[in-house]
Motif scaffolding. Structure first.
Motif, PDB file in Angstrom:
ATOM      1  N   MET A 169       0.672  -1.176  -0.036  1.00 34.31           N
ATOM      2  CA  MET A 169      -0.132   0.206   0.085  1.00 34.31           C
ATOM      3  C   MET A 169       0.966   1.238   0.035  1.00 34.31           C
ATOM      4  N   SER A 170       0.377   2.236  -0.694  1.00 31.54           N
ATOM      5  CA  SER A 170       1.220   3.535  -0.837  1.00 31.54           C
ATOM      6  C   SER A 170       1.102   4.280   0.440  1.00 31.54           C
ATOM      7  N   ARG A 171       2.209   5.054   0.625  1.00 29.56           N
ATOM      8  CA  ARG A 171       2.040   5.739   1.852  1.00 29.56           C
ATOM      9  C   ARG A 171       1.440   7.239   1.504  1.00 29.56           C
ATOM     10  N   TYR A 172       1.444   7.703   0.463  1.00 28.31           N
ATOM     11  CA  TYR A 172       1.124   9.203  -0.033  1.00 28.31           C
ATOM     12  C   TYR A 172       0.014   8.813  -1.153  1.00 28.31           C
ATOM     13  N   ALA A 173      -1.005   9.975  -1.135  1.00 30.63           N
ATOM     14  CA  ALA A 173      -1.848  10.084  -2.111  1.00 30.63           C
ATOM     15  C   ALA A 173      -2.049  11.587  -2.699  1.00 30.63           C
ATOM     16  N   ILE A 174      -2.635  11.895  -3.842  1.00 33.52           N
ATOM     17  CA  ILE A 174      -3.133  13.219  -4.134  1.00 33.52           C
ATOM     18  C   ILE A 174      -4.348  13.455  -3.598  1.00 33.52           C
ATOM     19  N   TRP A 175      -4.573  14.487  -2.804  1.00 32.26           N
ATOM     20  CA  TRP A 175      -5.984  14.815  -2.319  1.00 32.26           C
ATOM     21  C   TRP A 175      -6.616  15.345  -3.367  1.00 32.26           C
ATOM     22  N   ASN A 176      -7.975  14.966  -3.721  1.00 29.29           N
ATOM     23  CA  ASN A 176      -8.665  15.380  -4.786  1.00 29.29           C
ATOM     24  C   ASN A 176      -9.477  16.819  -4.344  1.00 29.29           C
ATOM     25  N   LYS A 177      -9.202  17.298  -3.144  1.00 27.73           N
ATOM     26  CA  LYS A 177      -9.929  18.470  -2.422  1.00 27.73           C
ATOM     27  C   LYS A 177     -11.320  18.533  -2.351  1.00 27.73           C
ATOM     28  N   GLN A 178     -11.841  17.299  -2.321  1.00 29.49           N
ATOM     29  CA  GLN A 178     -13.161  17.151  -1.882  1.00 29.49           C
ATOM     30  C   GLN A 178     -13.553  16.113  -1.017  1.00 29.49           C
ATOM     31  N   ASP A 179     -12.617  15.182  -0.849  1.00 27.93           N
ATOM     32  CA  ASP A 179     -12.957  13.924   0.000  1.00 27.93           C
ATOM     33  C   ASP A 179     -12.987  14.529   1.578  1.00 27.93           C
ATOM     34  N   SER A 180     -13.540  13.950   2.518  1.00 26.54           N
ATOM     35  CA  SER A 180     -13.227  14.477   3.800  1.00 26.54           C
ATOM     36  C   SER A 180     -11.754  13.740   4.340  1.00 26.54           C
ATOM     37  N   ILE A 181     -11.553  14.367   5.444  1.00 26.42           N
ATOM     38  CA  ILE A 181     -10.067  14.085   5.870  1.00 26.42           C
ATOM     39  C   ILE A 181     -10.472  13.547   7.225  1.00 26.42           C
ATOM     40  N   ILE A 182      -9.593  12.213   7.644  1.00 25.85           N
ATOM     41  CA  ILE A 182      -9.706  11.834   8.924  1.00 25.85           C
ATOM     42  C   ILE A 182      -8.297  11.708   9.487  1.00 25.85           C
ATOM     43  N   THR A 183      -8.012  12.386  10.707  1.00 25.25           N
ATOM     44  CA  THR A 183      -6.945  12.679  11.358  1.00 25.25           C
ATOM     45  C   THR A 183      -6.540  11.528  12.096  1.00 25.25           C
ATOM     46  N   PRO A 184      -5.197  11.401  12.791  1.00 29.76           N
ATOM     47  CA  PRO A 184      -4.855  10.377  13.235  1.00 29.76           C
ATOM     48  C   PRO A 184      -5.654  10.417  14.838  1.00 29.76           C
ATOM     49  N   ILE A 185      -6.101  11.382  15.199  1.00 34.14           N
ATOM     50  CA  ILE A 185      -6.809  11.333  16.600  1.00 34.14           C
ATOM     51  C   ILE A 185      -8.481  11.251  16.218  1.00 34.14           C
TER      52      ILE A 185
ATOM     53  N   GLU B  42     -10.257  12.706  14.393  1.00 37.44           N
ATOM     54  CA  GLU B  42     -11.237  14.019  13.828  1.00 37.44           C
ATOM     55  C   GLU B  42     -11.483  13.630  12.291  1.00 37.44           C
ATOM     56  N   VAL B  43     -12.583  13.893  12.241  1.00 38.88           N
ATOM     57  CA  VAL B  43     -13.469  13.966  10.739  1.00 38.88           C
ATOM     58  C   VAL B  43     -13.603  15.531  10.277  1.00 38.88           C
ATOM     59  N   LEU B  44     -12.711  15.658   9.032  1.00 37.12           N
ATOM     60  CA  LEU B  44     -12.979  17.137   8.916  1.00 37.12           C
ATOM     61  C   LEU B  44     -13.624  17.246   7.277  1.00 37.12           C
ATOM     62  N   THR B  45     -14.381  18.099   7.202  1.00 39.16           N
ATOM     63  CA  THR B  45     -14.930  18.298   5.886  1.00 39.16           C
ATOM     64  C   THR B  45     -13.746  18.830   4.733  1.00 39.16           C
ATOM     65  N   ALA B  46     -13.899  18.791   3.607  1.00 39.40           N
ATOM     66  CA  ALA B  46     -12.923  19.479   2.740  1.00 39.40           C
ATOM     67  C   ALA B  46     -12.618  20.739   2.932  1.00 39.40           C
ATOM     68  N   GLN B  47     -13.759  21.617   3.209  1.00 40.05           N
ATOM     69  CA  GLN B  47     -13.756  22.932   3.416  1.00 40.05           C
ATOM     70  C   GLN B  47     -13.111  23.338   4.942  1.00 40.05           C
ATOM     71  N   GLN B  48     -13.181  22.301   5.838  1.00 39.08           N
ATOM     72  CA  GLN B  48     -12.507  22.583   7.102  1.00 39.08           C
ATOM     73  C   GLN B  48     -11.008  22.321   7.104  1.00 39.08           C
ATOM     74  N   TRP B  49     -10.667  21.299   6.176  1.00 35.81           N
ATOM     75  CA  TRP B  49      -9.387  21.066   5.738  1.00 35.81           C
ATOM     76  C   TRP B  49      -8.613  22.206   5.171  1.00 35.81           C
ATOM     77  N   LYS B  50      -9.358  23.000   4.316  1.00 39.26           N
ATOM     78  CA  LYS B  50      -8.755  24.053   3.625  1.00 39.26           C
ATOM     79  C   LYS B  50      -8.664  25.284   4.628  1.00 39.26           C
ATOM     80  N   GLU B  51      -9.310  25.463   5.603  1.00 40.77           N
ATOM     81  CA  GLU B  51      -9.388  26.355   6.411  1.00 40.77           C
ATOM     82  C   GLU B  51      -8.134  26.076   7.380  1.00 40.77           C
TER      83      GLU B  51
END
Length: 118
Positions: A1-17, A19-28
């Motif tokens: 499995m790859s370690r890195y991926a290019i983010w499409n700037k639309q998917d939600s982000i899940i942090t190691p703790i 936390e689930v962030l929307t794309a907008q929250q990640w951009k903020e």
């Protein structure tokens, strides 16, 4: 499995703790992620917020360290080259240390001074 991926700037982000962030929250949180001309790199897999970087900066940094991108055609090729370079740099070093070489030389000296068995 790859370690890195290019983010499409639309998917939600899940942090190691967890936390689930929307794309907008990640951009903020990381304003550079909102710039259309910049390709954002995240961690591959479900916990994609474990890493944040930009592809351009990563390519520059790894080029300066000796990574060869000459055969890369796509952005995924560049990420694969970075991962291969990291794997090579993180391989265990099995060359004997100075202490091990000194110990071997001292053992040889001792064995060389022993009388021959009759």
């Amino acid at each position: 499995m790859s370690r890195y991926a290019i983010w499409n700037k639309q998917d939600s982000i899940i942090t190691p703790i967890g936390e689930v962030l929307t794309a907008q929250q990640w951009k903020e949180r990381y304003p550079v992620a909102g710039v259309d001309s910049i390709k954002v790199v995240c961690a591959a897999g479900e916990i994609n917020g474990a890493f944040f970087g930009t592809l351009g900066q990563m390519v520059d940094m790894y080029s300066n360290q000796g990574c060869d991108f000459s055969a890369c055609v796509t952005d995924e090729d560049k990420l694969a080259a970075i991962e291969a370079f990291e794997d090579e740099m993180n391989k265990p070093d099995d060359t004997p240390s100075a202490e091990e070489r000194i110990a071997a030389a001292m053992e040889y000296q001792v064995m060389a001074t022993l009388p021959d068995a009759e």
